[in-house]
Design an enzyme around this catalytic site. Structure first.
Site, PDB file in Angstrom:
ATOM      1  N   GLY A 105       0.767  -1.240   0.000  1.00 10.40           N
ATOM      2  CA  GLY A 105       0.000   0.000   0.000  1.00 10.40           C
ATOM      3  C   GLY A 105       0.793   1.281   0.000  1.00 10.40           C
ATOM      4  O   GLY A 105       0.337   2.295  -0.505  1.00 10.40           O
ATOM      5  N   GLU A 165       4.600   4.199   5.700  1.00 17.10           N
ATOM      6  CA  GLU A 165       3.389   3.373   5.670  1.00 17.10           C
ATOM      7  C   GLU A 165       2.253   4.148   4.997  1.00 17.10           C
ATOM      8  O   GLU A 165       2.257   5.380   4.990  1.00 17.10           O
ATOM      9  CB  GLU A 165       3.018   3.021   7.125  1.00 17.10           C
ATOM     10  CG  GLU A 165       1.768   2.210   7.304  1.00 17.10           C
ATOM     11  CD  GLU A 165       1.838   0.809   6.736  1.00 17.10           C
ATOM     12  OE1 GLU A 165       1.909   0.669   5.495  1.00 17.10           O
ATOM     13  OE2 GLU A 165       1.773  -0.148   7.525  1.00 17.10           O
ATOM     14  N   ASP A 166       1.291   3.407   4.468  1.00 16.87           N
ATOM     15  CA  ASP A 166       0.146   4.064   3.838  1.00 16.87           C
ATOM     16  C   ASP A 166      -0.869   4.552   4.865  1.00 16.87           C
ATOM     17  O   ASP A 166      -1.322   5.684   4.806  1.00 16.87           O
ATOM     18  CB  ASP A 166      -0.524   3.164   2.792  1.00 16.87           C
ATOM     19  CG  ASP A 166      -0.976   1.815   3.333  1.00 16.87           C
ATOM     20  OD1 ASP A 166      -0.677   1.477   4.495  1.00 16.87           O
ATOM     21  OD2 ASP A 166      -1.631   1.075   2.570  1.00 16.87           O
ATOM     22  N   ASP A 208      -4.088   2.492  11.406  1.00 16.04           N
ATOM     23  CA  ASP A 208      -5.379   2.520  12.102  1.00 16.04           C
ATOM     24  C   ASP A 208      -5.270   1.794  13.433  1.00 16.04           C
ATOM     25  O   ASP A 208      -5.155   2.430  14.449  1.00 16.04           O
ATOM     26  CB  ASP A 208      -6.537   2.056  11.216  1.00 16.04           C
ATOM     27  CG  ASP A 208      -6.280   0.771  10.479  1.00 16.04           C
ATOM     28  OD1 ASP A 208      -5.380   0.003  10.852  1.00 16.04           O
ATOM     29  OD2 ASP A 208      -7.018   0.521   9.509  1.00 16.04           O
ATOM     30  N   LYS A 219      -5.682   7.036  11.208  1.00 14.56           N
ATOM     31  CA  LYS A 219      -7.088   6.824  11.561  1.00 14.56           C
ATOM     32  C   LYS A 219      -7.157   6.515  13.063  1.00 14.56           C
ATOM     33  O   LYS A 219      -7.271   5.367  13.487  1.00 14.56           O
ATOM     34  CB  LYS A 219      -7.671   5.667  10.749  1.00 14.56           C
ATOM     35  CG  LYS A 219      -9.177   5.572  10.829  1.00 14.56           C
ATOM     36  CD  LYS A 219      -9.720   4.337  10.112  1.00 14.56           C
ATOM     37  CE  LYS A 219      -9.640   4.432   8.628  1.00 14.56           C
ATOM     38  NZ  LYS A 219     -10.334   3.287   7.959  1.00 14.56           N
ATOM     39  N   PHE A 249     -13.688   3.676   4.889  1.00 15.67           N
ATOM     40  CA  PHE A 249     -12.821   2.817   4.095  1.00 15.67           C
ATOM     41  C   PHE A 249     -12.250   3.638   2.938  1.00 15.67           C
ATOM     42  O   PHE A 249     -12.977   4.044   2.040  1.00 15.67           O
ATOM     43  CB  PHE A 249     -13.587   1.608   3.560  1.00 15.67           C
ATOM     44  CG  PHE A 249     -12.683   0.456   3.252  1.00 15.67           C
ATOM     45  CD1 PHE A 249     -11.809   0.517   2.172  1.00 15.67           C
ATOM     46  CD2 PHE A 249     -12.686  -0.674   4.042  1.00 15.67           C
ATOM     47  CE1 PHE A 249     -10.960  -0.529   1.883  1.00 15.67           C
ATOM     48  CE2 PHE A 249     -11.845  -1.737   3.758  1.00 15.67           C
ATOM     49  CZ  PHE A 249     -10.973  -1.664   2.676  1.00 15.67           C
ATOM     50  N   ASP A 267      -5.930  -0.177  -1.099  1.00 13.44           N
ATOM     51  CA  ASP A 267      -6.797  -1.037  -1.881  1.00 13.44           C
ATOM     52  C   ASP A 267      -7.951  -1.607  -1.076  1.00 13.44           C
ATOM     53  O   ASP A 267      -7.992  -1.516   0.151  1.00 13.44           O
ATOM     54  CB  ASP A 267      -5.996  -2.213  -2.437  1.00 13.44           C
ATOM     55  CG  ASP A 267      -5.686  -3.258  -1.369  1.00 13.44           C
ATOM     56  OD1 ASP A 267      -6.008  -4.436  -1.579  1.00 13.44           O
ATOM     57  OD2 ASP A 267      -5.110  -2.901  -0.315  1.00 13.44           O
ATOM     58  N   ARG A 317      -5.964   0.588  -6.135  1.00  8.68           N
ATOM     59  CA  ARG A 317      -4.644   1.129  -5.786  1.00  8.68           C
ATOM     60  C   ARG A 317      -4.176   2.206  -6.766  1.00  8.68           C
ATOM     61  O   ARG A 317      -3.460   3.115  -6.389  1.00  8.68           O
ATOM     62  CB  ARG A 317      -3.582   0.024  -5.768  1.00  8.68           C
ATOM     63  CG  ARG A 317      -3.650  -0.908  -4.598  1.00  8.68           C
ATOM     64  CD  ARG A 317      -2.402  -1.796  -4.573  1.00  8.68           C
ATOM     65  NE  ARG A 317      -2.543  -2.956  -3.719  1.00  8.68           N
ATOM     66  CZ  ARG A 317      -2.367  -2.955  -2.407  1.00  8.68           C
ATOM     67  NH1 ARG A 317      -2.058  -1.838  -1.797  1.00  8.68           N
ATOM     68  NH2 ARG A 317      -2.502  -4.060  -1.702  1.00  8.68           N
TER      69      ARG A 317
END
Length: 185
Positions: A48, A103-104, A107, A135, A156, A163, A169
């Site tokens: 990601g 990192e993407d 959460d 998040k 989401f 993705d 993506r």
């Protein structure tokens, strides 16, 4: 046939907003690491973070070394298992290195906390975290995010590397996926 955009409820951040924020983060990281002795070991968390990683690292003005990992605490149903699995480890020795984990999204925090501790146990000089998205409403463990792109609500998000079931993506923006796409998963 529907396009991928038909499944997006709304655009959260445009391509231009992402580019602006990524440039700001790169500038701050470069300033913070301007005096390190060895090249900064930048570690992209696959898959990601690839787009974000590339955009951040290519704008850094300090010497860098690239590396990648695959690590996750999530199953195919988008729920954290609480156990981190490393599927691909670093090619470089982290001992004595300043490491920037890229990192993407953070959460639950489970994977990132594990990785920070993992590298400190491997005798890294320092470990900092750069995440495109934060998040906090989903946080299960505390993790310090040193460089954060955007704080987002509990929705989401897909696009720009993120993705759902390996789709979306390649969208150039970050969008909220319609609930009907993932409900019941």
């Amino acid at each position: 046939m529907k396009s991928k955009e038909d499944y997006i409820e709304r655009v959260l951040y445009t391509e231009e907003e992402i580019a602006k924020r990524t440039k700001e983060l790169s500038t701050q990281i470069s300033e913070d690491y301007k005096d390190i002795a060895k090249p900064l070991l930048t570690v992209g968390i696959l898959n990601g973070a690839v787009m974000f990683y590339t955009d951040v690292v290519r704008r850094l003005t300090v010497p860098v070394q690239f590396d990648f990992m695959i690590a996750s605490s999530y199953d195919e149903n988008t729920h954290t298992s609480g156990k981190v699995n490393i599927l691909k480890n670093l090619d470089n020795d982290p001992k004595g290195r300043d490491i920037l984990l890229i990192e993407d999204i953070i959460d639950s925090g489970t994977t990132m906390k594990y990785l920070v501790n993992y590298f400190m146990e491997k005798k890294a000089n320092s470990v900092k975290v750069c995440s495109l998205l934060n998040k906090p409403s989903r946080r299960k463990v505390e993790v310090k995010i040193d460089y954060c792109g955007f704080e987002i609500p509990d929705e989401f998000i897909v696009g720009y590397g993120l993705d759902f079931a390996q789709h979306y993506r390649n969208l150039p923006y970050l969008g909220v996926l319609k609930r009907s796409v993932y409900a019941g998963k």
